[in-house]
Enzyme design. Structure first.
Site, PDB file in Angstrom:
ATOM      1  N   TYR A 108       1.178  -0.988   0.311  1.00 31.67           N
ATOM      2  CA  TYR A 108      -0.011  -0.283  -0.101  1.00 31.67           C
ATOM      3  C   TYR A 108       1.215   1.189  -0.111  1.00 31.67           C
ATOM      4  CZ  TYR A 108      -3.043   3.496   2.146  1.00 31.67           C
ATOM      5  OH  TYR A 108      -3.566   4.416   1.895  1.00 31.67           O
ATOM      6  N   ASP A 180       0.481  -7.770   6.538  1.00 32.02           N
ATOM      7  CA  ASP A 180      -0.937  -7.078   6.274  1.00 32.02           C
ATOM      8  C   ASP A 180      -1.478  -7.744   5.586  1.00 32.02           C
ATOM      9  OD1 ASP A 180      -2.992  -5.477   5.573  1.00 32.02           O
ATOM     10  OD2 ASP A 180      -1.012  -3.685   5.237  1.00 32.02           O
TER      11      ASP A 180
HETATM   12  O1  P1T Z   1      -5.992   3.532   5.228  1.00 35.08           O
HETATM   13  P1  P1T Z   1      -5.980   3.420   6.926  1.00 35.08           P
HETATM   14  O2  P1T Z   1      -6.690   2.273   7.574  1.00 35.08           O
HETATM   15  O3  P1T Z   1      -4.838   3.426   7.600  1.00 35.08           O
HETATM   16  O4  P1T Z   1      -4.708   1.106   6.877  1.00 35.08           O
HETATM   17  C1  P1T Z   1      -4.162   1.439   5.664  1.00 35.08           C
HETATM   18  C2  P1T Z   1      -3.156   0.822   4.666  1.00 35.08           C
HETATM   19  C3  P1T Z   1      -2.527  -0.703   5.338  1.00 35.08           C
HETATM   20  N1  P1T Z   1      -2.640  -1.474   4.623  1.00 35.08           N
HETATM   21  C4  P1T Z   1      -3.611  -1.409   3.401  1.00 35.08           C
HETATM   22  C5  P1T Z   1      -3.423  -3.073   2.443  1.00 35.08           C
HETATM   23  C6  P1T Z   1      -4.073  -1.056   3.063  1.00 35.08           C
HETATM   24  O5  P1T Z   1      -4.845  -0.975   1.374  1.00 35.08           O
HETATM   25  C7  P1T Z   1      -4.161   0.125   3.574  1.00 35.08           C
HETATM   26  C8  P1T Z   1      -4.947   1.496   2.799  1.00 35.08           C
HETATM   27  N2  P1T Z   1      -5.320   0.983   1.354  1.00 35.08           N
HETATM   28  C9  P1T Z   1      -6.236   2.148   1.410  1.00 35.08           C
HETATM   29  C10 P1T Z   1      -7.018   3.250   1.661  1.00 35.08           C
HETATM   30  C11 P1T Z   1      -6.243   1.282  -0.353  1.00 35.08           C
HETATM   31  O6  P1T Z   1      -7.749   2.436  -1.499  1.00 35.08           O
HETATM   32  O7  P1T Z   1      -6.132   0.774  -0.689  1.00 35.08           O
END
Ligand code: P1T
Length: 391
Positions: A108, A180
């Site tokens: 991400y 993750d």
């Molecule tokens: O947005 P948040 O709750 O802080 O999470 C971060 C995050 C962590 N790990 C992965 C695999 C993610 O996809 C994300 C957040 N991703 C998005 C906002 C997106 O649209 O890919």
């Protein structure tokens, strides 16, 4: 709060999602876990209380959520955070200057940004490697490697890493392995059972499931590590509000139902896209020609609901497709009941420099779908209209 000691691992996933941590509230019998919307708790004498003193430290609605999350990940412990990035930042406080981290290259964009633009300045060093090749992980290990950070499936290219293999390399070198698990959700993949030390979630996504909260979580089995992370959760303070914990729990109750539908719809959409003359390439681990298909099948119970693809004509054509979609809304995020579409190079992964995106194989025209739980025929019609006929 006294709760019945649920024999949580003997019940099936769908039952645990509804009941673990969520027994009727003893004082009134309330079936839904109450929202303990309070910042602090009365003490009968200084330091004497019923287990709660201040809501950053602990809150009963959060306790319920943490119990449910731990159970779903088949973990002993879970800690909830105010966002996925809050969880990630807190996890990284386990490390100190000089420590080295190996990370999946395709992660991400916000994770990459945290590593390269924030934590780099505090003396941590990072190697981004193709973790779907275990030999690339082995090659990147140094004497200072303390963490192997895996996304599987990755965001947005749905690459698959052999979690058992990566965890075993971490163990051999005295490092931790964090997975993750946001894209799979615990319904389809439980990394701790595969040997990972830590599981991270953006609960904003499948776990919450309704695009109405931002949250994060870490799940784990090892008591000493849990105590350190619990200390850090309170010390750093990226904790979720009681209302967000309540909404996340509300989402969790239907996680099993939703994930089955997400996968069913994604499977049909991936097959449709694969045969479409205007589509150049489809990324979905459920497709038998996906390079990670065999490993995904061996470590996941299903392939989840994310599908990425490239259209012929690159970014210009991709923008045109997005403009023509109706049910799929153009938005960041994923994992909700509603279908979303985005261009990672322009949106979620824009914080990764273009050269790095290239190395990871992320084309500027890549389209990422978060396939929702609407009627599959409606979703297919939407895509068919947007893609047009031609070749
Ligand atoms: O947005 P948040 O709750 O802080 O999470 C971060 C995050 C962590 N790990 C992965 C695999 C993610 O996809 C994300 C957040 N991703 C998005 C906002 C997106 O649209 O890919």
């Amino acid at each position: 709060m006294a709760r019945k000691n649920f024999a949580r691992h003997r019940l099936q996933f769908a039952t645990r999602a509804i009941h673990v941590g969520q027994q009727p509230e003893p004082a009134t019998g309330a079936i839904a876990v109450p929202i303990y919307q309070t910042s602090t708790f009365a003490q009968s004498a200084p330091g004497v209380h019923k287990g709660y003193d201040y809501s950053r430290t602990d809150n009963p609605t959060r306790t319920a959520l943490q119990e449910a999350l731990a159970s779903l990940e088949s973990a002993k412990y879970s800690l909830a955070f105010s966002s996925g990035m809050g969880a990630a930042t807190t996890a990284m406080f386990l490390f100190k200057p000089g420590d080295h981290v190996i990370s999946s290259r395709d992660v991400y964009g916000g994770t990459y940004r945290l590593f390269k633009r924030v934590l780099d300045q505090f003396g941590l060093s990072f190697s981004f490697v193709e973790t779907s090749n275990l030999s690339d992980i082995r090659r990147a290990v140094t004497k200072r490697t303390r963490l192997i950070w895996i996304e599987s499936p990755t965001n947005p290219l749905l690459r698959i890493t052999d979690i058992r293999g990566a965890a075993s390399i971490a163990r051999q070198h005295g490092a931790l392995c964090l997975v993750d698990n946001t894209f799979a959700s615990p319904f389809f993949q439980r990394p701790i059972a595969l040997g990972a030390d830590l599981v991270l979630h953006s609960t904003t996504k499948y776990i919450g499931g309704h695009a109405d909260i931002v949250g994060g979580a870490i799940c784990l089995n090892e008591r000493g590590l849990y105590e350190r992370l619990k200390f850090l959760q309170n010390a750093a303070g990226a904790t979720p509000s009681p209302f967000d914990c309540f909404l996340t729990l509300r989402g969790i109750k239907t996680l099993a139902l939703r994930m089955r539908e997400h996968e069913k719809n994604a499977t049909r959409i991936a097959a449709f896209l694969k045969d479409h003359p205007r589509v150049r390439r489809v990324y979905y681990p459920g497709l038998s020609d996906h390079p990670g298909h065999e490993i995904a099948a061996s470590q996941m119970d299903g392939f989840s609901g994310m599908v990425s693809f490239e259209v012929k004509g690159g970014l210009t054509e991709a923008r045109r497709v997005l403009r023509r979609l109706g049910i799929f809304k153009i938005a960041e995020s994923l994992g909700g009941v509603e279908s979303l579409v985005e261009l990672p190079a322009v949106m979620t992964h824009a914080s990764i420099p273009k050269a790095e995106r290239r190395k990871a194989g992320l084309d500027d025209g890549l389209i990422r779908l978060s396939v929702g739980v609407e009627d599959a025929d409606d979703l297919l019609n939407d895509l068919e209209r947007a893609l047009g006929k031609g070749s």
